[in-house]
Design an enzyme around this catalytic site. Sequence first.
Site, PDB file in Angstrom:
ATOM      1  N   TYR A  73      52.958  91.680  59.393  1.00 51.21           N
ATOM      2  CA  TYR A  73      53.787  92.377  60.343  1.00 51.21           C
ATOM      3  C   TYR A  73      54.674  92.024  60.964  1.00 51.21           C
ATOM      4  O   TYR A  73      55.206  92.544  61.499  1.00 51.21           O
ATOM      5  CB  TYR A  73      52.816  94.474  60.599  1.00 51.21           C
ATOM      6  N   PHE A 125      85.995  94.861  58.154  1.00 53.56           N
ATOM      7  CA  PHE A 125      85.706  94.726  56.821  1.00 53.56           C
ATOM      8  C   PHE A 125      85.238  96.449  56.886  1.00 53.56           C
ATOM      9  O   PHE A 125      84.779  97.140  57.718  1.00 53.56           O
ATOM     10  CB  PHE A 125      84.163  94.722  56.746  1.00 53.56           C
ATOM     11  N   ASP A 126      85.528  97.808  55.595  1.00 55.24           N
ATOM     12  CA  ASP A 126      85.053  98.753  55.365  1.00 55.24           C
ATOM     13  C   ASP A 126      83.829  99.515  56.059  1.00 55.24           C
ATOM     14  O   ASP A 126      83.776 100.672  56.831  1.00 55.24           O
ATOM     15  CB  ASP A 126      85.307  99.569  54.096  1.00 55.24           C
ATOM     16  N   ASP A 216      82.889  88.888  63.125  1.00 50.70           N
ATOM     17  CA  ASP A 216      81.196  89.516  61.662  1.00 50.70           C
ATOM     18  C   ASP A 216      81.794  88.076  60.492  1.00 50.70           C
ATOM     19  O   ASP A 216      82.488  87.490  59.995  1.00 50.70           O
ATOM     20  CB  ASP A 216      83.078  90.074  61.293  1.00 50.70           C
ATOM     21  N   ALA A 218      79.905  86.873  58.125  1.00 50.56           N
ATOM     22  CA  ALA A 218      79.761  87.079  56.116  1.00 50.56           C
ATOM     23  C   ALA A 218      79.718  85.982  55.846  1.00 50.56           C
ATOM     24  O   ALA A 218      79.345  85.530  54.909  1.00 50.56           O
ATOM     25  CB  ALA A 218      80.126  87.987  55.734  1.00 50.56           C
ATOM     26  N   LYS A 259      76.022  86.862  51.739  1.00 46.41           N
ATOM     27  CA  LYS A 259      77.238  86.020  51.070  1.00 46.41           C
ATOM     28  C   LYS A 259      77.106  84.725  51.504  1.00 46.41           C
ATOM     29  O   LYS A 259      75.888  83.935  50.444  1.00 46.41           O
ATOM     30  CB  LYS A 259      78.545  87.041  52.064  1.00 46.41           C
ATOM     31  N   HIS A 451      85.437 105.704  48.776  1.00 48.36           N
ATOM     32  CA  HIS A 451      85.462 104.602  47.447  1.00 48.36           C
ATOM     33  C   HIS A 451      83.607 104.529  46.855  1.00 48.36           C
ATOM     34  O   HIS A 451      83.572 104.412  45.726  1.00 48.36           O
ATOM     35  CB  HIS A 451      86.399 103.389  48.103  1.00 48.36           C
TER      36      HIS A 451
END
Length: 461
Positions: A73, A125-126, A216, A218, A259, A451
Amino acid sequence: MGVNYVPEPFRIKMVETIKMLSREEREQKIAEAKYNTFNLKGEDVYIDLLTDSGTNAMSQEQWAGVMRGDEAYAGASSYYKLIETAQEIFGYKYIQPVHQGRAAEKVLFGLLMGEGQYSISNMHFDTTRAHVELAGARAIDCVVPEASNPAKRVPFKGNMDVEKLEALINEHGADKIAVVIMTVTNNSAGGQPVSIQNVRETAKICKKYGIRFCIDAARYAENAYFVKQREEGYADKSIKEIVKEMFSYADMFTMSAKKDTIVNMGGLVGIKEDEKLYQACKGRTISFEGFVTYGGLSGRDLESLAIGLHEGLDENYLRYRIGQMEYLAGRLDDAGIAYQSPVGGHGVFVDAKAMFPHIPYYEFPGQALAIELYKEAGIRTCDIGSFMLGNNPDTGKQLKANFEFTRLAIPRRVYTQSHIDVMANALIAIKEKANKVKGYKITWEPPILRHFQAHLAPVEK
Ligand SMILES: *Cc1c(COP(=O)(O)O)cnc(C)c1O
């Protein structure tokens, strides 16, 4: 004429059988899914290009790592292995694992921004836009104008418009700009790369006005591969050196590890040196994700992520990976099908506006092409256009996107050349009957990130 296919730098050890439905069955399935490809069952899809996120094939080393994962843990050895690997690659002092990219956004953004403030990005990004809005701030996109012209081939179409960035800062006041976010590669602009020079110039502006600069991250490895191919002065640098330089200009990063680190689940927050911010991040991680040393992941996930961080930077792998995109793009060039060009890093963004000039943005041409691809060949894709963009949060009115793309996102190490040929053949078949394809209207939608869930129906005229 088309581009040669870059042979795979791996061989197949385990296979997964895929179901093949008839056209009639597919037409029924997509109607039952309310014409939203996110509502389809995965098993009803032949080639799944909905996303390259978490759909990657792990290596034998990563699967061996799954067995070695330490499930303690607190203080698991897999945690320390991940932290040391990430510190070494990115050169940041503090690394916090979280369960995926949007969790990194949730943990970090609530500490950076609030009501009356703005986040400026080459493109949000969304989920990034959603977390800016959930934190009470507003998201402003500031990509170079070439990005909205799919036919214009420039090497770094994902770049920040640095002149506009400075104008926006002066317009709103530097104290109102909570953060500047550089998305690499620029996902919403079509996986388009950002040059190191552009990262450097953006960092300089942030420093001048005392604004925090976040990456960001990714698709940082794919971005670095493009830098090596296209940016002057980087041809002889290793991917690792390019990555390190890119991150050296920012203060922090959020990363969806689903990604470029070639795993199925995971994310990271990185903080270069701000210890206070890191302490606050740890507090929010414990509330939202789990204890600091696992951050919403199993020990086995931490272990395979640590291994994937290295595999994602391998140049032979990246050459094959980007080569798949270039091969598909070459076939579309031969067929006269427009897409965001030159092709980006993680998929081909087909220009649905060019394919269906008779469908207006508010009838979602990108979504219409996604539906046709499923009916034609069982290929699942998604809209990156006005359907994804959604409504203005203040007025509730449908926004008009700069482009209407259907994204064929290619999972890493999953599909072969013949699958790529199925994609090209399906697009060519749809182009031949494009004038018969109809637009869609929304019959139900949730208030945010619509979406993923909305219901649609064909527009009957
Ligand atoms: C995928 C992605 C995210 C969100 O990450 P998740 O792991 O899907 O939560 C954020 N930004 C960019 C650029 C992405 O591609």
